[in-house]
Scaffold this active site. Structure first.
Site, PDB file in Angstrom:
ATOM      1  N   PRO A  23       0.815  -1.233   0.000  1.00  0.00           N
ATOM      2  CA  PRO A  23       0.000   0.000   0.000  1.00  0.00           C
ATOM      3  C   PRO A  23       0.846   1.279   0.000  1.00  0.00           C
ATOM      4  O   PRO A  23       0.354   2.341  -0.332  1.00  0.00           O
ATOM      5  CB  PRO A  23      -0.822  -0.117   1.297  1.00  0.00           C
ATOM      6  CG  PRO A  23      -0.268  -1.235   2.082  1.00  0.00           C
ATOM      7  CD  PRO A  23       0.643  -2.031   1.218  1.00  0.00           C
ATOM      8  N   SER A  42       3.750   1.697  -1.809  1.00  0.00           N
ATOM      9  CA  SER A  42       4.567   1.904  -3.021  1.00  0.00           C
ATOM     10  C   SER A  42       4.108   3.151  -3.756  1.00  0.00           C
ATOM     11  O   SER A  42       2.924   3.510  -3.726  1.00  0.00           O
ATOM     12  CB  SER A  42       4.411   0.715  -3.975  1.00  0.00           C
ATOM     13  OG  SER A  42       4.959  -0.446  -3.432  1.00  0.00           O
ATOM     14  N   GLY A  78       6.127  -1.574  -6.454  1.00  0.00           N
ATOM     15  CA  GLY A  78       7.261  -1.139  -7.296  1.00  0.00           C
ATOM     16  C   GLY A  78       8.293  -2.247  -7.420  1.00  0.00           C
ATOM     17  O   GLY A  78       8.005  -3.424  -7.146  1.00  0.00           O
ATOM     18  N   THR A  94       7.259   3.842  -7.829  1.00  0.00           N
ATOM     19  CA  THR A  94       7.690   5.173  -8.252  1.00  0.00           C
ATOM     20  C   THR A  94       8.374   5.099  -9.620  1.00  0.00           C
ATOM     21  O   THR A  94       8.049   5.828 -10.532  1.00  0.00           O
ATOM     22  CB  THR A  94       8.668   5.740  -7.200  1.00  0.00           C
ATOM     23  OG1 THR A  94       8.021   5.702  -5.932  1.00  0.00           O
ATOM     24  CG2 THR A  94       9.099   7.148  -7.542  1.00  0.00           C
ATOM     25  N   SER A 149      18.868  -8.570 -22.426  1.00  0.00           N
ATOM     26  CA  SER A 149      17.697  -9.397 -22.728  1.00  0.00           C
ATOM     27  C   SER A 149      17.337 -10.171 -21.465  1.00  0.00           C
ATOM     28  O   SER A 149      18.216 -10.535 -20.683  1.00  0.00           O
ATOM     29  CB  SER A 149      18.031 -10.399 -23.839  1.00  0.00           C
ATOM     30  OG  SER A 149      17.158 -11.520 -23.712  1.00  0.00           O
ATOM     31  N   GLU A 185      16.613  -1.789  -3.469  1.00  0.00           N
ATOM     32  CA  GLU A 185      16.628  -2.089  -2.022  1.00  0.00           C
ATOM     33  C   GLU A 185      18.052  -2.351  -1.558  1.00  0.00           C
ATOM     34  O   GLU A 185      18.916  -2.712  -2.392  1.00  0.00           O
ATOM     35  CB  GLU A 185      15.785  -3.347  -1.747  1.00  0.00           C
ATOM     36  CG  GLU A 185      14.327  -3.190  -2.138  1.00  0.00           C
ATOM     37  CD  GLU A 185      13.587  -2.187  -1.271  1.00  0.00           C
ATOM     38  OE1 GLU A 185      12.929  -1.289  -1.833  1.00  0.00           O
ATOM     39  OE2 GLU A 185      13.702  -2.284  -0.037  1.00  0.00           O
TER      40      GLU A 185
HETATM   41  N1  LIG Z   1       3.217  -1.305   4.729  1.00  0.00           N
HETATM   42  C1  LIG Z   1       4.464  -0.842   4.543  1.00  0.00           C
HETATM   43  N2  LIG Z   1       4.898   0.256   5.208  1.00  0.00           N
HETATM   44  C2  LIG Z   1       6.142   0.749   4.976  1.00  0.00           C
HETATM   45  N3  LIG Z   1       7.029   0.209   4.105  1.00  0.00           N
HETATM   46  C3  LIG Z   1       6.614  -0.885   3.433  1.00  0.00           C
HETATM   47  C4  LIG Z   1       5.345  -1.467   3.596  1.00  0.00           C
HETATM   48  N4  LIG Z   1       5.242  -2.553   2.783  1.00  0.00           N
HETATM   49  C5  LIG Z   1       6.414  -2.649   2.122  1.00  0.00           C
HETATM   50  N5  LIG Z   1       7.249  -1.645   2.515  1.00  0.00           N
HETATM   51  C6  LIG Z   1       8.581  -1.337   1.998  1.00  0.00           C
HETATM   52  O1  LIG Z   1       8.429  -0.717   0.721  1.00  0.00           O
HETATM   53  C7  LIG Z   1       9.611  -0.971  -0.043  1.00  0.00           C
HETATM   54  C8  LIG Z   1       9.214  -1.383  -1.446  1.00  0.00           C
HETATM   55  O2  LIG Z   1       8.655  -0.282  -2.088  1.00  0.00           O
HETATM   56  P1  LIG Z   1       8.565  -0.402  -3.698  1.00  0.00           P
HETATM   57  O3  LIG Z   1       9.959  -0.552  -4.263  1.00  0.00           O
HETATM   58  O4  LIG Z   1       7.563  -1.436  -4.059  1.00  0.00           O
HETATM   59  O5  LIG Z   1       7.982   1.013  -4.091  1.00  0.00           O
HETATM   60  P2  LIG Z   1       8.782   2.238  -4.709  1.00  0.00           P
HETATM   61  O6  LIG Z   1      10.183   2.280  -4.159  1.00  0.00           O
HETATM   62  O7  LIG Z   1       7.902   3.446  -4.587  1.00  0.00           O
HETATM   63  O8  LIG Z   1       8.840   1.853  -6.250  1.00  0.00           O
HETATM   64  P3  LIG Z   1      10.152   1.730  -7.233  1.00  0.00           P
HETATM   65  O9  LIG Z   1      11.112   0.803  -6.515  1.00  0.00           O
HETATM   66  O10 LIG Z   1       9.581   1.122  -8.474  1.00  0.00           O
HETATM   67  O11 LIG Z   1      10.708   3.123  -7.413  1.00  0.00           O
HETATM   68  C9  LIG Z   1      10.372  -2.072   0.630  1.00  0.00           C
HETATM   69  O12 LIG Z   1      11.523  -1.495   1.222  1.00  0.00           O
HETATM   70  C10 LIG Z   1       9.409  -2.583   1.689  1.00  0.00           C
HETATM   71  O13 LIG Z   1      10.113  -2.980   2.847  1.00  0.00           O
HETATM   72 MG   LIG Z   2      11.682   0.766  -4.537  1.00  0.00          MG
END
Ligand SMILES: Nc1ncnc2c1ncn2[C@@H]1O[C@H](COP(=O)(O)OP(=O)(O)OP(=O)(O)O)[C@@H](O)[C@H]1O
Ligand SMILES: [Mg+2]
Ligand SMILES: CCCCCCCC/C=C\CCCCCCCC(=O)OC[C@H](CO)OC(=O)CCCCCCC/C=C\CCCCCCCC
Length: 301
Positions: free
Chosen positions: A10, A12, A66, A93, A212, A273
Site C-alpha cells: 500500500p 509503493s 514497485g 515510483t 535481454s 533495495e
Molecule cells: N506497509 C508498509 N509500510 C512501509 N514500508 C513498506 C510497507 N510494505 C512494504 N514496505 C517497503 O516498501 C519498499 C518497497 O517499495 P517499492 O519498491 O515497491 O515502491 P517504490 O520504491 O515506490 O517503487 P520503485 O522501486 O519502483 O521506485 C520495501 O523497502 C518494503 O520494505
Molecule cells: Mg523501490
C-alpha cells in the site's frame, strides 16, 4: 480452479493501489482465478507472503507495487523447486522492471496482461544468498534509492531520487575493486558498477541497451574512476544512451561476475533495495521463472 495470490504494497509509489483492488480482484475472478489479497506491512513481508503462497499451492503470485515489491516476491520464491507463475501490477515510483516488460501502468491494461495468458520465461540474478530481478549496483550514488523516505516518493515521485542523488553527488569517490567475469579480470579504481538484467535502470532506458531477459546473460557496466566534471558529463551522456563508448565505461555481457573490494563497506543495491555488502558473486539463473507478459512485448530478443 486456478488460484492467484495478490501481494500488494500500500505504500509503493503514490500509494494508489488500494483504490484499484476491487477491480483487480474482479478481473482475476472473471479470468478464472480464485483470488485472495495480502497487504504488506513492512520489510520482508512480501517475501514471506510469497513463500507461504507457493507452499499453499497457489498457481500465480502477483506483486502489486514497485521494483522493491517484486524483488521481495522473487526472493520468497526463487529458492523453491516448484515455483508458481508470477505477475506484476506496476504501482511503484520508477517501476523499472514493469517498463522493461512493457507492462502498462494503467490498471485496466495491466489486468489485461494478467488475464491474457501470455507467458514467457525470465532470467533472474542470484548474488550471495539473495536474488534480484532487474538490477544490482554498487558505488557512487547507488545507495540513494533506499535512502529516499517512502513519504518523499509518495509526495514527489521519481524527483525524490534526483533530489537525493544531487545531495549525495558531492560525496562520490572511487573504490579499488578486483572483478572476475567469465574468465576475464578487471582491477582498478571505479566509481560504480551495474549488473543489469534489463535495459531499464533507474528510469534510464538506454543505460544497458542490449540487455535481454531470456538469454542467461547480464549486461555489466563498470564506470572507471572519473573526475567530478567527467562524472557529470557521463551522467548526462547516460541519459541520452551515449555513454557506452566513453573511455571510462566498460560494457560487456557476462553470466557470472565476482567482485572483490578492499574498502569492505561497499553496499549492494538490489532492485532499489539494500542488498547486503560486497564481496559478491553474481550468477544469472537462466529462465528461472515463468511470467505473465504483454503479447506484443517490444525489445524481445
Ligand atoms: N506497509 C508498509 N509500510 C512501509 N514500508 C513498506 C510497507 N510494505 C512494504 N514496505 C517497503 O516498501 C519498499 C518497497 O517499495 P517499492 O519498491 O515497491 O515502491 P517504490 O520504491 O515506490 O517503487 P520503485 O522501486 O519502483 O521506485 C520495501 O523497502 C518494503 O520494505
Ligand atoms: Mg523501490
Ligand atoms: C542524471 C542527470 C544528469 C545530470 C547530472 C547529475 C548527476 C546525477 C545526479 C543525480 C542522479 C540521480 C539518479 C537517480 C536515478 C534514479 C534511481 C531510481 O529510480 O532507482 C529506483 C530503482 C528501483 O525502482 O532502483 C534502481 O534503479 C537501483 C539502481 C539505481 C542506481 C542509481 C545510480 C545512479 C545512476 C545514474 C547516475 C548518473 C549516471 C552516472 C554514469 C552512469 C554511466 C553508466
Amino acid at each position: 480452479m486456478k488460484r492467484a495470490r495478490l501481494i500488494y504494497n500500500p505504500t509503493s509509489g503514490r500509494e494508489q493501489i488500494r483504490k484499484s483492488l476491487a477491480y483487480v480482484l474482479e478481473r482475476l475472478e472473471t479470468a478464472g482465478y480464485e483470488t485472495s489479497a495480502h497487504a504488506t506491512t513492512g520489510e520482508g513481508c512480501a517475501k514471506r507472503a510469497a513463500e507461504k503462497a507457493a507452499k499453499n499451492g497457489y498457481d500465480l503470485v502477483i506483486a502489486a507495487g514497485g521494483d522493491g515489491t517484486i524483488f521481495e516476491v522473487i526472493n520468497g520464491l526463487a529458492h523453491l523447486k516448484e515455483r508458481p507463475m508470477i505477475g506484476l501490477i506496476p504501482a511503484g515510483t520508477t517501476n523499472d522492471f514493469a517498463r522493461a516488460l512493457g507492462i502498462p501502468k494503467d490498471i485496466e491494461k495491466a489486468c489485461d496482461v494478467l488475464c491474457g495468458d501470455h507467458i514467457e520465461p525470465i532470467d533472474i540474478g542470484k548474488v550471495n544468498d539473495k536474488y534480484f530481478i532487474n538490477i544490482a549496483a554498487a558505488g557512487a550514488l547507488t545507495e540513494l534509492t533506499y535512502e529516499v523516505p517512502s513519504k518523499m516518493k509518495t509526495m514527489v515521485g521519481q524527483l525524490a531520487y534526483y533530489i537525493k542523488g544531487l545531495e549525495m553527488l558531492p560525496q562520490i569517490k572511487p573504490t579499488f575493486v578486483r572483478i572476475e567475469y567469465d574468465g576475464k579480470l578487471f582491477e582498478g579504481d571505479i566509481m560504480m558498477f551495474l549488473v543489469s538484467n534489463t535495459n531499464s535502470v533507474g528510469g534510464f532506458e538506454k543505460l544497458a541497451p542490449d540487455a535481454s531477459l531470456q538469454d542467461g546473460m547480464f549486461d555489466f557496466i563498470i564506470v572507471k574512476k572519473t573526475s567530478f566534471p567527467e562524472f557529470l558529463t557521463l551522467a548526462g551522456l547516460a541519459l541520452r544512451g551515449e555513454h557506452l563508448n566513453h573511455s571510462k565505461v566498460l560494457y560487456v555481457q557476462a553470466n557470472r561476475i565476482k567482485v572483490f573490494v578492499e574498502d569492505e563497506d561497499m553496499k549492494l543495491n538490489l532492485d532499489g533495495e539494500h542488498g547486503g555488502k560486497l564481496p559478491a558473486e553474481f550468477v544469472n539463473l537462466y529462465q528461472h521463472f515463468q511470467m505473465l507478459t504483454p503479447k506484443e512485448r517490444k525489445n524481445k530478443h
